[in-house]
Write a protein that holds these residues in place. Structure first.
Motif, PDB file in Angstrom:
ATOM      1  N   HIS A 120       0.762  -1.161   0.070  1.00 59.13           N
ATOM      2  CA  HIS A 120      -0.118  -0.116   0.045  1.00 59.13           C
ATOM      3  C   HIS A 120       0.870   1.076  -0.174  1.00 59.13           C
ATOM      4  O   HIS A 120       2.052   1.035   0.399  1.00 59.13           O
ATOM      5  CB  HIS A 120      -0.851  -0.217   1.175  1.00 59.13           C
ATOM      6  CG  HIS A 120      -2.022   0.914   1.377  1.00 59.13           C
ATOM      7  ND1 HIS A 120      -1.743   2.234   1.742  1.00 59.13           N
ATOM      8  CD2 HIS A 120      -3.239   0.972   1.054  1.00 59.13           C
ATOM      9  CE1 HIS A 120      -3.129   2.902   1.930  1.00 59.13           C
ATOM     10  NE2 HIS A 120      -3.671   1.999   1.153  1.00 59.13           N
ATOM     11  N   ARG A 121       0.301   2.452  -0.252  1.00 61.42           N
ATOM     12  CA  ARG A 121       1.303   3.752  -0.314  1.00 61.42           C
ATOM     13  C   ARG A 121       1.664   3.861   1.055  1.00 61.42           C
ATOM     14  O   ARG A 121       2.807   4.547   1.314  1.00 61.42           O
ATOM     15  CB  ARG A 121       0.349   4.743  -0.966  1.00 61.42           C
ATOM     16  CG  ARG A 121      -0.760   5.407  -0.128  1.00 61.42           C
ATOM     17  CD  ARG A 121      -1.076   6.419  -0.720  1.00 61.42           C
ATOM     18  NE  ARG A 121      -2.650   6.594  -0.260  1.00 61.42           N
ATOM     19  CZ  ARG A 121      -2.724   7.390   0.850  1.00 61.42           C
ATOM     20  NH1 ARG A 121      -1.788   7.650   1.589  1.00 61.42           N
ATOM     21  NH2 ARG A 121      -4.002   7.456   1.452  1.00 61.42           N
ATOM     22  N   LEU A 133      -3.339 -13.665   1.793  1.00 59.73           N
ATOM     23  CA  LEU A 133      -3.873 -12.412   0.838  1.00 59.73           C
ATOM     24  C   LEU A 133      -5.495 -12.811   1.282  1.00 59.73           C
ATOM     25  O   LEU A 133      -5.822 -13.700   0.654  1.00 59.73           O
ATOM     26  CB  LEU A 133      -3.667 -12.406  -0.499  1.00 59.73           C
ATOM     27  CG  LEU A 133      -4.275 -11.048  -1.363  1.00 59.73           C
ATOM     28  CD1 LEU A 133      -3.981  -9.724  -0.727  1.00 59.73           C
ATOM     29  CD2 LEU A 133      -3.915 -11.184  -2.601  1.00 59.73           C
ATOM     30  N   GLU A 134      -6.339 -11.865   1.804  1.00 60.19           N
ATOM     31  CA  GLU A 134      -7.611 -11.982   1.963  1.00 60.19           C
ATOM     32  C   GLU A 134      -8.443 -10.685   1.409  1.00 60.19           C
ATOM     33  O   GLU A 134      -8.199  -9.632   1.535  1.00 60.19           O
ATOM     34  CB  GLU A 134      -8.024 -12.304   3.504  1.00 60.19           C
ATOM     35  CG  GLU A 134      -7.364 -13.457   3.888  1.00 60.19           C
ATOM     36  CD  GLU A 134      -7.528 -13.615   5.562  1.00 60.19           C
ATOM     37  OE1 GLU A 134      -8.374 -12.466   5.918  1.00 60.19           O
ATOM     38  OE2 GLU A 134      -6.699 -14.432   6.300  1.00 60.19           O
ATOM     39  N   ARG A 135      -9.644 -11.050   0.880  1.00 61.29           N
ATOM     40  CA  ARG A 135     -10.486 -10.233   0.424  1.00 61.29           C
ATOM     41  C   ARG A 135     -11.416  -9.728   1.647  1.00 61.29           C
ATOM     42  O   ARG A 135     -11.836 -10.539   2.442  1.00 61.29           O
ATOM     43  CB  ARG A 135     -11.376 -10.607  -0.733  1.00 61.29           C
ATOM     44  CG  ARG A 135     -12.321  -9.452  -1.266  1.00 61.29           C
ATOM     45  CD  ARG A 135     -13.123  -9.946  -2.561  1.00 61.29           C
ATOM     46  NE  ARG A 135     -13.237  -8.970  -3.230  1.00 61.29           N
ATOM     47  CZ  ARG A 135     -12.899  -8.716  -4.462  1.00 61.29           C
ATOM     48  NH1 ARG A 135     -11.953  -9.725  -5.128  1.00 61.29           N
ATOM     49  NH2 ARG A 135     -13.075  -7.629  -5.101  1.00 61.29           N
ATOM     50  N   TRP A 145      -8.572  -5.464  -0.126  1.00 58.77           N
ATOM     51  CA  TRP A 145      -7.688  -6.480   0.261  1.00 58.77           C
ATOM     52  C   TRP A 145      -6.817  -6.504   1.529  1.00 58.77           C
ATOM     53  O   TRP A 145      -6.340  -5.164   1.780  1.00 58.77           O
ATOM     54  CB  TRP A 145      -6.802  -6.738  -0.866  1.00 58.77           C
ATOM     55  CG  TRP A 145      -7.434  -7.094  -2.026  1.00 58.77           C
ATOM     56  CD1 TRP A 145      -8.059  -6.455  -3.074  1.00 58.77           C
ATOM     57  CD2 TRP A 145      -7.742  -8.688  -2.349  1.00 58.77           C
ATOM     58  NE1 TRP A 145      -8.581  -7.351  -4.107  1.00 58.77           N
ATOM     59  CE2 TRP A 145      -8.684  -8.644  -3.704  1.00 58.77           C
ATOM     60  CE3 TRP A 145      -7.507  -9.929  -1.789  1.00 58.77           C
ATOM     61  CZ2 TRP A 145      -8.906  -9.858  -4.262  1.00 58.77           C
ATOM     62  CZ3 TRP A 145      -7.983 -11.148  -2.438  1.00 58.77           C
ATOM     63  CH2 TRP A 145      -8.513 -11.169  -3.630  1.00 58.77           C
ATOM     64  N   VAL A 146      -6.511  -7.307   2.386  1.00 61.50           N
ATOM     65  CA  VAL A 146      -5.454  -7.313   3.367  1.00 61.50           C
ATOM     66  C   VAL A 146      -4.638  -8.474   3.388  1.00 61.50           C
ATOM     67  O   VAL A 146      -4.816  -9.343   2.552  1.00 61.50           O
ATOM     68  CB  VAL A 146      -6.307  -7.190   4.624  1.00 61.50           C
ATOM     69  CG1 VAL A 146      -7.319  -5.908   5.207  1.00 61.50           C
ATOM     70  CG2 VAL A 146      -7.089  -8.578   4.920  1.00 61.50           C
ATOM     71  N   ARG A 160      -5.325  -1.822  -4.580  1.00 65.18           N
ATOM     72  CA  ARG A 160      -5.702  -2.461  -5.591  1.00 65.18           C
ATOM     73  C   ARG A 160      -4.427  -2.312  -6.549  1.00 65.18           C
ATOM     74  O   ARG A 160      -3.908  -3.195  -7.304  1.00 65.18           O
ATOM     75  CB  ARG A 160      -6.745  -1.776  -6.505  1.00 65.18           C
ATOM     76  CG  ARG A 160      -8.061  -2.372  -5.972  1.00 65.18           C
ATOM     77  CD  ARG A 160      -9.131  -1.820  -6.812  1.00 65.18           C
ATOM     78  NE  ARG A 160      -9.871  -1.045  -6.096  1.00 65.18           N
ATOM     79  CZ  ARG A 160     -10.830   0.142  -6.145  1.00 65.18           C
ATOM     80  NH1 ARG A 160     -10.966   0.278  -7.561  1.00 65.18           N
ATOM     81  NH2 ARG A 160     -11.339   0.670  -5.667  1.00 65.18           N
ATOM     82  N   ARG A 161      -3.584  -1.167  -6.722  1.00 63.25           N
ATOM     83  CA  ARG A 161      -2.492  -1.003  -7.395  1.00 63.25           C
ATOM     84  C   ARG A 161      -1.414  -1.736  -7.060  1.00 63.25           C
ATOM     85  O   ARG A 161      -0.533  -2.271  -7.944  1.00 63.25           O
ATOM     86  CB  ARG A 161      -1.994   0.560  -7.307  1.00 63.25           C
ATOM     87  CG  ARG A 161      -0.771   0.921  -8.023  1.00 63.25           C
ATOM     88  CD  ARG A 161      -0.185   2.520  -7.754  1.00 63.25           C
ATOM     89  NE  ARG A 161       0.668   2.816  -8.425  1.00 63.25           N
ATOM     90  CZ  ARG A 161       1.260   3.746  -8.515  1.00 63.25           C
ATOM     91  NH1 ARG A 161       1.077   4.774  -7.616  1.00 63.25           N
ATOM     92  NH2 ARG A 161       2.336   4.143  -9.332  1.00 63.25           N
ATOM     93  N   GLN A 162      -1.273  -2.106  -5.880  1.00 64.76           N
ATOM     94  CA  GLN A 162      -0.130  -3.056  -5.381  1.00 64.76           C
ATOM     95  C   GLN A 162      -0.444  -4.498  -5.347  1.00 64.76           C
ATOM     96  O   GLN A 162       0.217  -5.445  -5.153  1.00 64.76           O
ATOM     97  CB  GLN A 162       0.376  -2.937  -3.923  1.00 64.76           C
ATOM     98  CG  GLN A 162       0.869  -1.418  -3.897  1.00 64.76           C
ATOM     99  CD  GLN A 162       2.108  -1.194  -4.835  1.00 64.76           C
ATOM    100  OE1 GLN A 162       2.093  -0.259  -5.611  1.00 64.76           O
ATOM    101  NE2 GLN A 162       3.104  -1.877  -4.484  1.00 64.76           N
ATOM    102  N   LEU A 163      -1.758  -4.819  -5.509  1.00 66.26           N
ATOM    103  CA  LEU A 163      -2.165  -6.299  -5.558  1.00 66.26           C
ATOM    104  C   LEU A 163      -1.527  -7.282  -6.491  1.00 66.26           C
ATOM    105  O   LEU A 163      -1.051  -8.104  -5.685  1.00 66.26           O
ATOM    106  CB  LEU A 163      -3.863  -6.328  -5.955  1.00 66.26           C
ATOM    107  CG  LEU A 163      -4.434  -7.521  -5.664  1.00 66.26           C
ATOM    108  CD1 LEU A 163      -4.209  -7.993  -4.172  1.00 66.26           C
ATOM    109  CD2 LEU A 163      -5.962  -7.224  -6.235  1.00 66.26           C
TER     110      LEU A 163
END
Length: 173
Positions: A120-121, A133-135, A145-146, A160-163
């Motif tokens: 994440h940023r 990874l969990e939704r 996502w976490v 979403r960008r780092q997913l």
């Protein structure tokens, strides 16, 4: 000077404090000096000395220097579970403690990018401790996502960008 002195002024005259800090003094104490206040000043001077030594010798590639109020810690990078940026500080999390540190995630990522994954940023996670990874439903932004991380109960956000990078680091397609 290769090793300029770290100065703590002790005097009965408070009106000279501004001039002392103009000379880059570590601290300025007025008499009578309380023991706890003297200890705080000496800890601050020790922290400045550690930063001075690191800049002179170059940073230890496996250690993060954390300056807290009463101490200077040399934290092994291998002990870091994740780092989160919050306001103007970093929260550095190990399996047993959280520490506040100065600096930026970008600096840490540049220094130890192979060891950490940007999720994440505002977050870096130790690559070798990433578990799942969990939704998760998010009331504000729809689904999110976490990331579950070994050694701690809390989860770290994944943007979403780092997913795609997180999935790749976990070995997922």
């Amino acid at each position: 000077f290769p090793n300029p002195p770290i100065i703590v002024f002790v005097t009965a005259h408070a009106e000279y404090a501004a001039a002392a800090f103009d000379m880059d003094a570590a601290d300025y104490l007025t008499k009578p000096v309380r023991l706890e206040r003297l200890q705080k000043a000496l800890n601050k001077a020790a922290a400045m000395r550690a930063v001075q030594a690191e800049s002179r010798e170059g940073p230890d590639p496996d250690v993060l220097i954390i300056q807290e109020r009463n101490r200077v810690l040399r934290l092994a990078v291998s002990d870091i579970v994740y780092v989160r940026s919050e306001l103007k500080y970093l929260t550095v999390r190990t399996a047993t403690h959280s520490f506040l540190a100065d600096g930026s995630l970008s600096d840490l990522e540049q220094r130890w990018g192979r060891r950490f994954v940007r999720t994440h940023r505002s977050a870096l996670v130790a690559r070798h401790l990433m578990q799942a990874l969990e939704r998760t439903p998010s009331s504000d932004l729809g689904d999110g996502w976490v990331l579950r991380v070994q050694g701690v109960n809390e989860v770290v956000p994944v943007s979403r960008r780092q997913l795609p990078m997180v999935r790749q680091a976990l070995g997922q397609p």
